[in-house]
Write a protein that holds these residues in place. Structure first.
Motif, mmCIF file in Angstrom:
data_model
loop_
_atom_site.group_PDB
_atom_site.id
_atom_site.type_symbol
_atom_site.label_atom_id
_atom_site.label_comp_id
_atom_site.label_asym_id
_atom_site.label_seq_id
_atom_site.Cartn_x
_atom_site.Cartn_y
_atom_site.Cartn_z
ATOM 1 N N PRO A 286 16.003 81.767 -94.303
ATOM 2 C CA PRO A 286 16.397 82.628 -94.281
ATOM 3 C C PRO A 286 15.528 83.827 -94.073
ATOM 4 O O PRO A 286 16.015 84.678 -93.811
ATOM 5 N N ALA A 287 14.187 83.550 -93.069
ATOM 6 C CA ALA A 287 13.295 85.262 -93.008
ATOM 7 C C ALA A 287 14.045 85.422 -90.896
ATOM 8 O O ALA A 287 14.204 86.223 -91.229
ATOM 9 N N ARG A 288 14.459 83.812 -90.809
ATOM 10 C CA ARG A 288 15.431 84.307 -89.498
ATOM 11 C C ARG A 288 16.704 84.111 -89.962
ATOM 12 O O ARG A 288 17.031 85.054 -88.336
ATOM 13 N N ASN A 289 17.269 83.887 -91.324
ATOM 14 C CA ASN A 289 18.778 84.582 -90.925
ATOM 15 C C ASN A 289 18.372 86.425 -90.876
ATOM 16 O O ASN A 289 19.736 86.971 -90.619
ATOM 17 N N ARG A 290 17.188 86.722 -91.638
ATOM 18 C CA ARG A 290 17.494 88.018 -91.637
ATOM 19 C C ARG A 290 17.257 88.614 -90.917
ATOM 20 O O ARG A 290 17.898 89.910 -90.128
ATOM 21 N N GLU B 191 18.674 92.492 -86.073
ATOM 22 C CA GLU B 191 18.626 92.222 -84.975
ATOM 23 C C GLU B 191 20.093 92.653 -83.949
ATOM 24 O O GLU B 191 19.653 92.180 -82.839
ATOM 25 N N HIS B 192 20.568 91.556 -84.552
ATOM 26 C CA HIS B 192 21.771 91.506 -83.877
ATOM 27 C C HIS B 192 21.756 90.155 -83.154
ATOM 28 O O HIS B 192 22.135 90.403 -82.201
ATOM 29 N N LEU B 193 21.074 89.028 -83.661
ATOM 30 C CA LEU B 193 21.258 88.362 -82.440
ATOM 31 C C LEU B 193 22.629 87.487 -82.321
ATOM 32 O O LEU B 193 22.624 87.301 -82.831
ATOM 33 N N ALA B 194 22.434 87.449 -80.922
ATOM 34 C CA ALA B 194 23.379 86.111 -81.026
ATOM 35 C C ALA B 194 22.750 84.295 -81.069
ATOM 36 O O ALA B 194 22.495 84.547 -81.812
ATOM 37 N N TYR B 195 24.392 83.989 -81.794
ATOM 38 C CA TYR B 195 23.982 82.782 -82.356
ATOM 39 C C TYR B 195 23.133 81.815 -81.394
ATOM 40 O O TYR B 195 22.870 81.172 -82.396
ATOM 41 N N LEU C 193 20.059 80.917 -83.036
ATOM 42 C CA LEU C 193 19.885 78.798 -82.639
ATOM 43 C C LEU C 193 18.091 78.276 -82.391
ATOM 44 O O LEU C 193 17.730 77.728 -82.242
ATOM 45 N N ALA C 194 17.841 79.235 -81.248
ATOM 46 C CA ALA C 194 16.709 79.560 -80.474
ATOM 47 C C ALA C 194 15.123 79.468 -81.186
ATOM 48 O O ALA C 194 14.378 78.556 -81.692
ATOM 49 N N LEU C 195 15.631 80.224 -82.263
ATOM 50 C CA LEU C 195 14.382 80.692 -83.464
ATOM 51 C C LEU C 195 14.247 79.201 -83.460
ATOM 52 O O LEU C 195 12.954 78.970 -83.918
ATOM 53 N N LEU C 196 15.317 78.840 -84.483
ATOM 54 C CA LEU C 196 15.219 78.219 -85.287
ATOM 55 C C LEU C 196 14.444 76.645 -84.782
ATOM 56 O O LEU C 196 13.796 75.685 -85.702
ATOM 57 N N ILE C 197 14.869 76.743 -83.571
ATOM 58 C CA ILE C 197 14.207 75.287 -83.258
ATOM 59 C C ILE C 197 13.040 75.319 -82.061
ATOM 60 O O ILE C 197 12.579 74.794 -83.150
ATOM 61 N N GLN C 198 13.432 76.572 -82.197
ATOM 62 C CA GLN C 198 10.915 76.924 -82.025
ATOM 63 C C GLN C 198 10.437 77.106 -83.306
ATOM 64 O O GLN C 198 9.342 75.803 -83.470
ATOM 65 N N ASP C 199 10.806 77.170 -84.597
ATOM 66 C CA ASP C 199 9.792 76.810 -85.123
ATOM 67 C C ASP C 199 9.588 75.184 -85.870
ATOM 68 O O ASP C 199 8.955 74.621 -86.576
ATOM 69 N N GLU C 200 11.120 74.986 -85.931
ATOM 70 C CA GLU C 200 10.903 73.284 -85.786
ATOM 71 C C GLU C 200 10.298 72.196 -85.062
ATOM 72 O O GLU C 200 9.371 71.437 -85.885
ATOM 73 N N ILE C 201 10.274 73.207 -84.518
ATOM 74 C CA ILE C 201 9.223 72.258 -82.605
ATOM 75 C C ILE C 201 7.749 72.408 -83.494
ATOM 76 O O ILE C 201 6.656 71.623 -82.997
ATOM 77 N N ARG D 138 17.301 64.823 -91.384
ATOM 78 C CA ARG D 138 15.676 64.951 -90.951
ATOM 79 C C ARG D 138 15.625 66.661 -90.336
ATOM 80 O O ARG D 138 14.362 66.324 -89.435
ATOM 81 N N LEU D 139 16.248 67.454 -90.669
ATOM 82 C CA LEU D 139 15.595 68.646 -90.542
ATOM 83 C C LEU D 139 15.462 69.894 -91.767
ATOM 84 O O LEU D 139 15.715 70.687 -91.321
ATOM 85 N N SER D 140 14.813 68.730 -92.734
ATOM 86 C CA SER D 140 15.200 69.674 -93.374
ATOM 87 C C SER D 140 13.683 70.927 -93.763
ATOM 88 O O SER D 140 13.833 72.339 -94.538
ATOM 89 N N GLY D 141 13.594 71.054 -92.516
ATOM 90 C CA GLY D 141 11.701 71.505 -92.591
ATOM 91 C C GLY D 141 12.328 73.271 -92.321
ATOM 92 O O GLY D 141 11.729 74.087 -92.114
ATOM 93 N N LEU D 142 13.609 73.364 -91.754
ATOM 94 C CA LEU D 142 13.990 74.555 -90.911
ATOM 95 C C LEU D 142 14.218 75.018 -92.384
ATOM 96 O O LEU D 142 14.772 76.069 -92.330
ATOM 97 N N LEU D 143 14.464 75.055 -93.556
ATOM 98 C CA LEU D 143 15.561 75.611 -94.836
ATOM 99 C C LEU D 143 14.157 76.682 -95.387
ATOM 100 O O LEU D 143 14.399 76.950 -95.306
ATOM 101 N N GLU D 144 12.641 76.394 -94.423
ATOM 102 C CA GLU D 144 11.748 77.322 -94.905
ATOM 103 C C GLU D 144 11.863 78.633 -93.336
ATOM 104 O O GLU D 144 11.771 79.553 -94.056
ATOM 105 N N ALA D 145 12.261 77.534 -92.474
ATOM 106 C CA ALA D 145 12.427 79.365 -91.762
ATOM 107 C C ALA D 145 13.945 80.129 -92.234
ATOM 108 O O ALA D 145 13.393 81.223 -91.387
#
Length: 261
Positions: free
Chosen positions: A24-28, A33-37, A41-49, A15-22
């Motif tokens: 691609p952009a977060r992956n780029r 920006e050479h982000l740590a894993y 992950l924190a950015l994706l969770i913030q987007d979902e919240i 039930r996290l299909s909303g992450l699919l929208e964010a």
């Protein structure tokens, strides 16, 4: 390799299909920006919240049934400068919801009572509170319909328990029996348990006139007024008609006037 096709069914299962929208952009962003894993992950969770909270807010606003989107920023305090702006700003903090207390708004037609009530309701919804906005006619009509269909208690309890109930145009139409009993029972049930906003064209001293049973009215208003915030909106109406345009110049009329001379 594009992980999206493999991730989609797993995210849906969680039930996290909303992450699919964010994603691609977060992956780029993570690559650039050479982000740590963990940061990725924190950015994706913030987007979902944020997405879920926006969805819940949209649901609360839809259930509130506001007439239109009215905000405090849109309210023209300069139009009627006698308005107690400091009190309204205090109400906007939502403190009256936690007390809980009533907010009684009185003033002539067109002075912004409904706008202000809906604006405070919008703020409450943004603060996570469940809100219902109803005119007196809508409220009594809903209870009467529920009584006819055998769902009165369920409907009544839903209105009694909502965090903020806004009753607009109280006293615009005189109450009849059992309407006055319904209003009394609802206010009594909410008394010191839930916040209520009531707007009326009547002066505060005239609110009792809406009740055919004066004793019942006095008991209702006694609970409603206890520790209530009172807002008086007095002055010009926002709905004042525009002046009529000047009649067009008529050469024919001028000619007739010249002939008479």
């Amino acid at each position: 390799m594009n992980p999206m096709p493999e991730l989609a069914p797993m995210l849906k299962q969680l039930r996290l299909s909303g992450l699919l929208e964010a994603l691609p952009a977060r992956n780029r962003q993570a690559i650039e920006e050479h982000l740590a894993y963990t940061d990725f992950l924190a950015l994706l969770i913030q987007d979902e919240i944020a997405r879920r909270e926006q969805k819940r807010l949209s649901q609360r606003l839809r259930r509130a049934n506001f007439r239109s989107h009215k905000t405090l920023e849109q309210f023209d305090f300069a139009f009627n400068p006698g308005i107690n702006r400091a009190l309204i700003q205090e109400l906007a903090t939502g403190q009256f919801l936690t007390e809980p207390a009533s907010v009684l708004i009185a003033g002539p037609s067109g002075t912004g009572k409904s706008h202000l009530a809906q604006a405070l309701g919008q703020i409450a919804a943004c603060q996570g509170q469940d809100v219902r906005f109803m005119t007196q006619t809508q409220l009594l009509g809903a209870l009467n319909e529920a009584r006819a269909t055998g769902t009165f208690q369920r409907r009544f309890q839903a209105l009694a328990r909502v965090a903020l109930l806004i009753i607009d145009d109280f006293g615009l139409k005189p109450l009849r029996s059992p309407q006055d009993e319904d209003v009394h029972d609802l206010i009594s049930e909410r008394y010191e348990q839930r916040a209520t906003i009531v707007t009326s064209n009547l002066d505060f001293s005239e609110w009792g006139d809406a009740f055919p049973n004066r004793l019942l009215g006095a008991a209702t208003l006694d609970r409603l007024r206890h520790n209530a915030y009172r807002v008086v909106l007095d002055g010009a109406s926002y709905r004042s008609p525009k002046p009529l345009p000047e009649p067009p110049h008529s050469p024919l009329a001028n000619s007739a006037k010249t002939a008479e001379q």
